[in-house]
Design a protein around this motif. Structure first.
Motif, PDB file in Angstrom:
ATOM      1  N   SER A 178       0.849  -1.188   0.000  1.00 59.64           N
ATOM      2  CA  SER A 178       0.000   0.000   0.000  1.00 59.64           C
ATOM      3  C   SER A 178       0.885   1.238   0.000  1.00 59.64           C
ATOM      4  O   SER A 178       2.088   1.144   0.278  1.00 59.64           O
ATOM      5  CB  SER A 178      -0.939   0.013   1.214  1.00 59.64           C
ATOM      6  N   GLY A 179       0.276   2.376  -0.337  1.00 61.68           N
ATOM      7  CA  GLY A 179       0.993   3.639  -0.235  1.00 61.68           C
ATOM      8  C   GLY A 179       1.509   4.219  -1.538  1.00 61.68           C
ATOM      9  O   GLY A 179       2.148   5.274  -1.534  1.00 61.68           O
ATOM     10  N   GLY A 180       1.261   3.553  -2.634  1.00 58.15           N
ATOM     11  CA  GLY A 180       1.728   4.085  -3.907  1.00 58.15           C
ATOM     12  C   GLY A 180       0.899   5.266  -4.370  1.00 58.15           C
ATOM     13  O   GLY A 180      -0.037   5.698  -3.704  1.00 58.15           O
ATOM     14  N   GLY A 181       1.260   5.787  -5.535  1.00 58.69           N
ATOM     15  CA  GLY A 181       0.501   6.891  -6.095  1.00 58.69           C
ATOM     16  C   GLY A 181       1.339   7.758  -7.011  1.00 58.69           C
ATOM     17  O   GLY A 181       2.425   7.363  -7.442  1.00 58.69           O
ATOM     18  N   LEU A 182       0.825   8.950  -7.255  1.00 56.67           N
ATOM     19  CA  LEU A 182       1.479   9.925  -8.117  1.00 56.67           C
ATOM     20  C   LEU A 182       2.191  10.961  -7.258  1.00 56.67           C
ATOM     21  O   LEU A 182       1.596  11.500  -6.309  1.00 56.67           O
ATOM     22  CB  LEU A 182       0.440  10.610  -9.002  1.00 56.67           C
ATOM     23  N   VAL A 183       3.434  11.239  -7.601  1.00 52.74           N
ATOM     24  CA  VAL A 183       4.215  12.215  -6.838  1.00 52.74           C
ATOM     25  C   VAL A 183       5.077  13.006  -7.803  1.00 52.74           C
ATOM     26  O   VAL A 183       5.506  12.483  -8.851  1.00 52.74           O
ATOM     27  CB  VAL A 183       5.065  11.505  -5.757  1.00 52.74           C
ATOM     28  N   GLN A 184       5.347  14.245  -7.456  1.00 52.65           N
ATOM     29  CA  GLN A 184       6.195  15.082  -8.296  1.00 52.65           C
ATOM     30  C   GLN A 184       7.665  14.737  -8.094  1.00 52.65           C
ATOM     31  O   GLN A 184       8.051  14.214  -7.040  1.00 52.65           O
ATOM     32  CB  GLN A 184       5.953  16.546  -7.965  1.00 52.65           C
ATOM     33  N   PRO A 185       8.490  15.027  -9.087  1.00 49.32           N
ATOM     34  CA  PRO A 185       9.938  14.813  -8.921  1.00 49.32           C
ATOM     35  C   PRO A 185      10.458  15.515  -7.676  1.00 49.32           C
ATOM     36  O   PRO A 185      10.028  16.619  -7.334  1.00 49.32           O
ATOM     37  CB  PRO A 185      10.517  15.424 -10.194  1.00 49.32           C
ATOM     38  N   GLU A 186      11.381  14.853  -7.008  1.00 50.27           N
ATOM     39  CA  GLU A 186      11.964  15.273  -5.726  1.00 50.27           C
ATOM     40  C   GLU A 186      11.009  15.099  -4.556  1.00 50.27           C
ATOM     41  O   GLU A 186      11.350  15.441  -3.417  1.00 50.27           O
ATOM     42  CB  GLU A 186      12.468  16.711  -5.776  1.00 50.27           C
ATOM     43  N   MET A 217      10.679   6.502   0.469  1.00 50.22           N
ATOM     44  CA  MET A 217      11.331   6.940  -0.767  1.00 50.22           C
ATOM     45  C   MET A 217      11.356   8.463  -0.794  1.00 50.22           C
ATOM     46  O   MET A 217      10.306   9.105  -0.688  1.00 50.22           O
ATOM     47  CB  MET A 217      10.576   6.394  -1.981  1.00 50.22           C
ATOM     48  N   THR A 218      12.530   9.030  -0.924  1.00 47.08           N
ATOM     49  CA  THR A 218      12.694  10.473  -1.015  1.00 47.08           C
ATOM     50  C   THR A 218      13.482  10.817  -2.274  1.00 47.08           C
ATOM     51  O   THR A 218      14.099   9.938  -2.887  1.00 47.08           O
ATOM     52  CB  THR A 218      13.412  11.034   0.225  1.00 47.08           C
ATOM     53  N   GLY A 219      13.467  12.080  -2.636  1.00 42.85           N
ATOM     54  CA  GLY A 219      14.204  12.505  -3.827  1.00 42.85           C
ATOM     55  C   GLY A 219      13.814  11.718  -5.059  1.00 42.85           C
ATOM     56  O   GLY A 219      14.673  11.356  -5.873  1.00 42.85           O
ATOM     57  N   LEU A 220      12.521  11.478  -5.203  1.00 45.72           N
ATOM     58  CA  LEU A 220      12.058  10.608  -6.283  1.00 45.72           C
ATOM     59  C   LEU A 220      12.336  11.222  -7.653  1.00 45.72           C
ATOM     60  O   LEU A 220      12.243  12.442  -7.850  1.00 45.72           O
ATOM     61  CB  LEU A 220      10.582  10.311  -6.111  1.00 45.72           C
ATOM     62  N   LYS A 221      12.664  10.341  -8.586  1.00 38.92           N
ATOM     63  CA  LYS A 221      12.987  10.723  -9.949  1.00 38.92           C
ATOM     64  C   LYS A 221      12.031  10.023 -10.902  1.00 38.92           C
ATOM     65  O   LYS A 221      11.416   9.006 -10.557  1.00 38.92           O
ATOM     66  CB  LYS A 221      14.420  10.312 -10.281  1.00 38.92           C
ATOM     67  N   SER A 222      11.958  10.520 -12.111  1.00 41.64           N
ATOM     68  CA  SER A 222      11.061   9.916 -13.093  1.00 41.64           C
ATOM     69  C   SER A 222      11.421   8.454 -13.337  1.00 41.64           C
ATOM     70  O   SER A 222      10.548   7.616 -13.569  1.00 41.64           O
ATOM     71  CB  SER A 222      11.103  10.702 -14.397  1.00 41.64           C
ATOM     72  N   GLU A 223      12.713   8.150 -13.225  1.00 41.95           N
ATOM     73  CA  GLU A 223      13.134   6.762 -13.466  1.00 41.95           C
ATOM     74  C   GLU A 223      12.755   5.817 -12.326  1.00 41.95           C
ATOM     75  O   GLU A 223      12.953   4.617 -12.424  1.00 41.95           O
ATOM     76  CB  GLU A 223      14.641   6.683 -13.726  1.00 41.95           C
ATOM     77  N   ASP A 224      12.202   6.346 -11.247  1.00 44.26           N
ATOM     78  CA  ASP A 224      11.679   5.506 -10.171  1.00 44.26           C
ATOM     79  C   ASP A 224      10.266   5.031 -10.467  1.00 44.26           C
ATOM     80  O   ASP A 224       9.717   4.207  -9.729  1.00 44.26           O
ATOM     81  CB  ASP A 224      11.686   6.252  -8.839  1.00 44.26           C
ATOM     82  N   THR A 225       9.674   5.560 -11.520  1.00 43.90           N
ATOM     83  CA  THR A 225       8.328   5.154 -11.892  1.00 43.90           C
ATOM     84  C   THR A 225       8.302   3.676 -12.252  1.00 43.90           C
ATOM     85  O   THR A 225       9.068   3.222 -13.111  1.00 43.90           O
ATOM     86  CB  THR A 225       7.831   5.986 -13.088  1.00 43.90           C
ATOM     87  N   ALA A 226       7.437   2.937 -11.582  1.00 44.08           N
ATOM     88  CA  ALA A 226       7.367   1.486 -11.781  1.00 44.08           C
ATOM     89  C   ALA A 226       6.265   0.913 -10.912  1.00 44.08           C
ATOM     90  O   ALA A 226       5.726   1.599 -10.031  1.00 44.08           O
ATOM     91  CB  ALA A 226       8.692   0.832 -11.417  1.00 44.08           C
ATOM     92  N   ALA A 227       5.949  -0.351 -11.161  1.00 46.55           N
ATOM     93  CA  ALA A 227       5.142  -1.113 -10.221  1.00 46.55           C
ATOM     94  C   ALA A 227       6.097  -1.678  -9.173  1.00 46.55           C
ATOM     95  O   ALA A 227       7.123  -2.266  -9.530  1.00 46.55           O
ATOM     96  CB  ALA A 227       4.405  -2.235 -10.924  1.00 46.55           C
ATOM     97  N   TYR A 228       5.767  -1.484  -7.918  1.00 47.83           N
ATOM     98  CA  TYR A 228       6.608  -1.938  -6.819  1.00 47.83           C
ATOM     99  C   TYR A 228       5.963  -3.149  -6.153  1.00 47.83           C
ATOM    100  O   TYR A 228       4.758  -3.151  -5.872  1.00 47.83           O
ATOM    101  CB  TYR A 228       6.802  -0.821  -5.803  1.00 47.83           C
TER     102      TYR A 228
END
Length: 124
Positions: free
Chosen positions: A7-15, A82-93
């Motif tokens: 649980s806890g996924g979703g849409l987040v802005q870079p960084e 997860m902090t400092g998220l980047k576009s390349e972190d986009t994935a199914a976890y």
């Protein structure tokens, strides 16, 4: 048979930041819990792992310094902050457990019990 749910996924802005939660149906004392991810068109990647009994942690180079794995054995729960998220972190976890207490991020087959996965999208 152990069951795990993410649980806890979703849409987040870079960084931005997100915390994923992996909740198990039973005690995690004798398990290693790993987080894996898979982006469209890419191979599954081991992200992080924790040995519940002693708290040893492991990270992929791509997330070191940005992601933190932790556990609450009383709640049968493992977290991935997860902090400092980047576009390349986009994935199914995916959360996965193995009863051998082995954190081998390069070998997903060691992990016997898998969750259904949860989407994390990093985008502005």
């Amino acid at each position: 048979q152990l069951q795990v749910v993410e649980s806890g996924g979703g849409l987040v802005q870079p960084e931005g930041s997100l915390r994923l939660t992996c909740t198990a149906s039973g005690s995690l004392d004798n398990y290693a819990i790993g987080w894996f991810r898979q982006a469209p068109g890419k191979e599954r990647e081991g992200v992080s792992c924790i040995v519940s009994r002693d708290g040893s942690t492991y990270y992929a180079d791509s997330v070191k310094g940005r992601f933190t794995i932790s556990r609450d054995n009383a709640k049968n729960t493992v977290y991935l902050q997860m902090t400092g998220l980047k576009s390349e972190d986009t994935a199914a976890y995916y959360c996965a457990a193995n009863p051998y207490r082995l954190c081998i991020l390069s070998d997903a087959q060691v992990f016997d019990f898998w969750g259904q996965g949860i989407q994390v999208t990093v985008s502005s």
